[in-house]
Design a protein around this motif. Sequence first.
Motif, PDB file in Angstrom:
ATOM      1  N   TYR A 638       3.559 -18.042  20.406  1.00  0.00           N
ATOM      2  CA  TYR A 638       2.145 -17.673  20.296  1.00  0.00           C
ATOM      3  C   TYR A 638       2.008 -16.298  19.641  1.00  0.00           C
ATOM      4  CZ  TYR A 638      -2.765 -17.316  21.765  1.00  0.00           C
ATOM      5  OH  TYR A 638      -4.126 -17.204  21.769  1.00  0.00           O
ATOM      6  N   GLY A 639       2.886 -15.323  20.058  1.00  0.00           N
ATOM      7  CA  GLY A 639       2.888 -13.985  19.441  1.00  0.00           C
ATOM      8  C   GLY A 639       3.197 -14.062  17.951  1.00  0.00           C
ATOM      9  N   PHE A 640       4.163 -14.935  17.592  1.00  0.00           N
ATOM     10  CA  PHE A 640       4.533 -15.111  16.187  1.00  0.00           C
ATOM     11  C   PHE A 640       3.345 -15.650  15.380  1.00  0.00           C
ATOM     12  CE2 PHE A 640       6.239 -18.175  13.008  1.00  0.00           C
ATOM     13  CZ  PHE A 640       6.806 -17.249  12.150  1.00  0.00           C
ATOM     14  N   LEU A 641       2.638 -16.668  15.950  1.00  0.00           N
ATOM     15  CA  LEU A 641       1.510 -17.275  15.240  1.00  0.00           C
ATOM     16  C   LEU A 641       0.333 -16.303  15.104  1.00  0.00           C
ATOM     17  CD1 LEU A 641       1.656 -20.847  16.829  1.00  0.00           C
ATOM     18  CD2 LEU A 641       2.278 -20.194  14.497  1.00  0.00           C
ATOM     19  N   ILE A 642       0.064 -15.499  16.163  1.00  0.00           N
ATOM     20  CA  ILE A 642      -1.025 -14.506  16.085  1.00  0.00           C
ATOM     21  C   ILE A 642      -0.716 -13.479  14.996  1.00  0.00           C
ATOM     22  CG2 ILE A 642      -2.149 -12.568  17.294  1.00  0.00           C
ATOM     23  CD1 ILE A 642      -1.931 -14.135  19.854  1.00  0.00           C
ATOM     24  N   GLY A 643       0.563 -13.025  14.962  1.00  0.00           N
ATOM     25  CA  GLY A 643       0.964 -12.056  13.941  1.00  0.00           C
ATOM     26  C   GLY A 643       0.748 -12.600  12.542  1.00  0.00           C
ATOM     27  N   LEU A 644       1.145 -13.876  12.315  1.00  0.00           N
ATOM     28  CA  LEU A 644       0.946 -14.491  10.999  1.00  0.00           C
ATOM     29  C   LEU A 644      -0.545 -14.632  10.680  1.00  0.00           C
ATOM     30  CD1 LEU A 644       3.612 -17.345  10.611  1.00  0.00           C
ATOM     31  CD2 LEU A 644       3.585 -15.056   9.619  1.00  0.00           C
ATOM     32  N   TRP A 645      -1.338 -15.031  11.690  1.00  0.00           N
ATOM     33  CA  TRP A 645      -2.777 -15.223  11.492  1.00  0.00           C
ATOM     34  C   TRP A 645      -3.451 -13.901  11.113  1.00  0.00           C
ATOM     35  CZ3 TRP A 645      -6.017 -19.110  10.772  1.00  0.00           C
ATOM     36  CH2 TRP A 645      -7.392 -18.900  10.952  1.00  0.00           C
ATOM     37  N   ASN A 646      -3.026 -12.811  11.796  1.00  0.00           N
ATOM     38  CA  ASN A 646      -3.636 -11.490  11.543  1.00  0.00           C
ATOM     39  C   ASN A 646      -3.185 -10.861  10.234  1.00  0.00           C
ATOM     40  OD1 ASN A 646      -5.118 -11.567  13.857  1.00  0.00           O
ATOM     41  ND2 ASN A 646      -3.767 -10.246  15.058  1.00  0.00           N
ATOM     42  N   TYR A 647      -2.156 -11.453   9.583  1.00  0.00           N
ATOM     43  CA  TYR A 647      -1.674 -10.895   8.316  1.00  0.00           C
ATOM     44  C   TYR A 647      -2.792 -10.871   7.280  1.00  0.00           C
ATOM     45  CZ  TYR A 647       1.129 -10.208   4.114  1.00  0.00           C
ATOM     46  OH  TYR A 647       1.638  -9.720   2.941  1.00  0.00           O
ATOM     47  N   ARG A 648      -3.687 -11.885   7.331  1.00  0.00           N
ATOM     48  CA  ARG A 648      -4.821 -11.919   6.394  1.00  0.00           C
ATOM     49  C   ARG A 648      -5.752 -10.722   6.588  1.00  0.00           C
ATOM     50  NH1 ARG A 648      -8.509 -15.237   7.482  1.00  0.00           N
ATOM     51  NH2 ARG A 648      -8.040 -15.226   9.689  1.00  0.00           N
ATOM     52  N   LEU A 649      -5.852 -10.275   7.860  1.00  0.00           N
ATOM     53  CA  LEU A 649      -6.832  -9.232   8.202  1.00  0.00           C
ATOM     54  C   LEU A 649      -6.232  -7.833   8.185  1.00  0.00           C
ATOM     55  CD1 LEU A 649      -8.249 -11.142  11.315  1.00  0.00           C
ATOM     56  CD2 LEU A 649      -9.148 -11.198   8.985  1.00  0.00           C
ATOM     57  N   ARG A 650      -4.965  -7.727   7.687  1.00  0.00           N
ATOM     58  CA  ARG A 650      -4.293  -6.424   7.733  1.00  0.00           C
ATOM     59  C   ARG A 650      -5.077  -5.387   6.930  1.00  0.00           C
ATOM     60  NH1 ARG A 650      -2.243  -9.262   3.690  1.00  0.00           N
ATOM     61  NH2 ARG A 650      -1.408  -8.237   1.814  1.00  0.00           N
ATOM     62  N   PRO A 651      -5.017  -4.093   7.357  1.00  0.00           N
ATOM     63  CA  PRO A 651      -5.720  -3.038   6.603  1.00  0.00           C
ATOM     64  C   PRO A 651      -5.143  -2.917   5.197  1.00  0.00           C
ATOM     65  CG  PRO A 651      -4.937  -2.233   8.738  1.00  0.00           C
ATOM     66  CD  PRO A 651      -4.311  -3.570   8.526  1.00  0.00           C
ATOM     67  N   ARG A 652      -6.022  -2.760   4.202  1.00  0.00           N
ATOM     68  CA  ARG A 652      -5.577  -2.685   2.810  1.00  0.00           C
ATOM     69  C   ARG A 652      -5.182  -1.260   2.398  1.00  0.00           C
ATOM     70  NH1 ARG A 652      -4.862  -7.573   3.105  1.00  0.00           N
ATOM     71  NH2 ARG A 652      -6.112  -9.116   2.020  1.00  0.00           N
ATOM     72  N   GLY A 653      -5.621  -0.270   3.151  1.00  0.00           N
ATOM     73  CA  GLY A 653      -5.300   1.111   2.798  1.00  0.00           C
ATOM     74  C   GLY A 653      -5.072   1.934   4.055  1.00  0.00           C
ATOM     75  N   PRO A 654      -4.573   3.154   3.893  1.00  0.00           N
ATOM     76  CA  PRO A 654      -4.343   4.004   5.072  1.00  0.00           C
ATOM     77  C   PRO A 654      -5.661   4.379   5.746  1.00  0.00           C
ATOM     78  CG  PRO A 654      -3.922   5.216   3.040  1.00  0.00           C
ATOM     79  CD  PRO A 654      -4.200   3.809   2.647  1.00  0.00           C
ATOM     80  N   PRO A 655      -5.653   4.548   7.081  1.00  0.00           N
ATOM     81  CA  PRO A 655      -6.895   4.903   7.782  1.00  0.00           C
ATOM     82  C   PRO A 655      -7.289   6.354   7.524  1.00  0.00           C
ATOM     83  CG  PRO A 655      -5.045   4.935   9.299  1.00  0.00           C
ATOM     84  CD  PRO A 655      -4.507   4.473   7.982  1.00  0.00           C
ATOM     85  N   HIS A 656      -8.564   6.669   7.675  1.00  0.00           N
ATOM     86  CA  HIS A 656      -8.992   8.064   7.577  1.00  0.00           C
ATOM     87  C   HIS A 656      -9.845   8.413   8.790  1.00  0.00           C
ATOM     88  CE1 HIS A 656     -12.356   5.852   5.683  1.00  0.00           C
ATOM     89  NE2 HIS A 656     -13.100   6.748   6.284  1.00  0.00           N
TER      90      HIS A 656
END
Length: 787
Positions: A638-656
Amino acid sequence: HEYQEDFEVKETNLNLGEAAAAYGGRGWLSGGERMANTLDLVEQMYYLYVRVVKAKDLPPTAITASCDPYVEVKLGNYKGRTKHFERKTNPEWNQVFAFSKERIQSSSLEVFVKDKEMVGRDDNHLGRVVFDLNEIPTRVPPDSPLAPQWYRLEDRRGEGKTRGEIMVAVWMGTQADEAFTDAWHADAAFVYGEGVLNVRSKVYVSPKLWYLRVNVIEAQDIVPNDRSRLPEVFVKVQVGNQILRTGICPDRTANPMWNEDLVFVAAEPFEEHLVLTVEDRVHSSKDDVLGRISLPLTVFDKRLDHRPVNSRWFDLEKFGFGALEGDRRKDLKFSSRVHLRACLEGGYHVLDESTLYISDQRPTAKQLWKPPVGILEVGILSAQGLLPMKMKDGRGSTDAYCVAKYGQKWTRTRTIIDSFSPKWNEQYTWEVYDPCTVLTLGVFDNCHLGSGNKPDASQQRDSRIGKVRIRLSALDAHRVYTHSYPLLVLHPSGVKKTGEIQLAVRFTTLSLAHTIHIYGHPLLPKMHYIHPFTVNQVENLRYQAMTIVAARLGRAEPPLRKEVVEYMLDVDSHVWSMRRSKANFFRIMSLLSGIISTNRWFNDVCHWKNPTTSVLVHVLFLILICYPELILPTIFLYGFLIGLWNYRLRPRGPPHMDAKLSWAEAVNPDELDEEFDTFPTSRENDVVRMRYDRLRSVAGRIQTVAGDVATQGERLQSLLTWRDPRATCLFVVFCLCAAVVMYVSPARVVVLVGGLYYLRHPRFRSKLPSVPSNFFRRLTARTDSML
């Protein structure tokens, strides 16, 4: 607050020779001179460089029979002049002038040699040399510098040659040129005096810091001034401005014992002495000094690990006045002695910055350093929309420069005079020893531009325009990030956006395996875990280290000022603030909200709000009851699948920095008044002041604890959210491997092995944190976005 959109994250590949248009289509760059460029993260800026080296055989004037020569370099409306020499016909100046190509409006450059004594007269010109801009060569490093040449001086009316020659080199170059940092820039023409140094770009290096540990063991033959009473003895040790005391020895004796550790910060080169005094507490307001000793820090051994150093006895000098020399010699034979074990600790990292935003974790001793894992390159491009920071000639003005700090290396760009949209286009490089570190950049307004004649010039402070932090572990390797960061500053009136800064950042890993290997290592050197400091010690030592760094960098030429260093090192990060406490509290609440929403979902399942979900949960529950060995593989899968699912939503740039997360937008005036209040408070009533300060100091601790709890939860959250791509990738792979192993291995065996491992004997345990613990501590939290 309206945040303008960031620049798109895009690969930039600036091509020298196409970046800047040719002047008039000819002369600046010929087709065959498009060379490899060392500054690939910034726009190319072209300058006309003029190096005035020296002159010879200058004609003396009829009045003084000598001359006081100086050189004036004239290009259109811009004039630069060298210093003048008294009565010298063969002067050497060796000065460089730089004229920005964007502002050139003339087709010729004139170099005049003039006489200081004859200023104001028609015949103060000793001669001149004229250069056609279309004939000037281009030079791009790593080409060797252009050799200067001798030119015969012409008469100013162009009526043939006159007596005397001048040695000059003229070339077109970029900001990559070695002459760039030392050049006199035409756009800073009105800056004078020491201000000329203050506008140039510079690189600074923090002093090498050591912890000095003094273990005060015991003393012998202590004789009080009043022989009729037994002494209450303690030891006071001073190093520079740092003063620490042992407790009073509980046994009132002439041979007291303490065995207390006192820790100081010392910087190379060691200029201070260690001054130790043995004192007698005669009265609550009176201490008698019974003996003292002063030792240079160079007498102490340097140690690299926790092996004990040898202790030594030192004779104390009697303290007092009126003793005759003969008596003193006799005293020293039977003097009191003190027993010390002191060493300079090379195995610790001396913290001068907040551990939340640490940029370097290497120990002091160079022989303990590991090889670097990567290179960090930063292009400081430009700023936009800066606010006026001061009044000049009846209007608002800003003279902005940018300071970047990573590890021991500080860089400072040149100051762009009187501009709300300065373009620096300077690129800097750092070696990276650990990817879980933070680069800090601050933008400041320069208040030291040569106005030394004003009485309050020395009291002026460079104003803060804003700060940016970039966590390296949030950056993909080998990728160029070009972003526009909002500059946010908190004022007593609230949070203000003071402009935006454009940066280009690239983190290049030298070895991926080495970088991943680092994630299993402790964050700080192992001495911090074998002999840890207390929380109070860490805070006090950090403050002392920061003071030393600010003092040493303030002695550089030009100085990096105290207010700049303190802002970059977060001097006030530990001070109580209602706003920060609220922000940390709501960080915790947002983490707990996940648990609350899970509980709500489970209630909905129990109440059959969605029959399909309830049936699926019942089926899963029955399967896990029938096959308990599937419980752990299912969780990890389940952790593996959530990680893969969230890959689409990963931040595109560094936070400020986030004003909303920091509760800087919703803070009320009373809380801001408290945050900007002096410490101790400036309120009148003494009792209220004491209680108020006590409350603030206690609340500061609570605030820190709340922040730490929030940080741990956010690290847990960041395991699968790709905030740190390398860490999430490692954890996702671990989840997959764990799911496979758990599926293949019988559950009882896994539980037995795990239980026995956790219950193992202390003999088989290491004092250092485990690999999972080190990995967890390196994960990112939202502290990076805290204002």
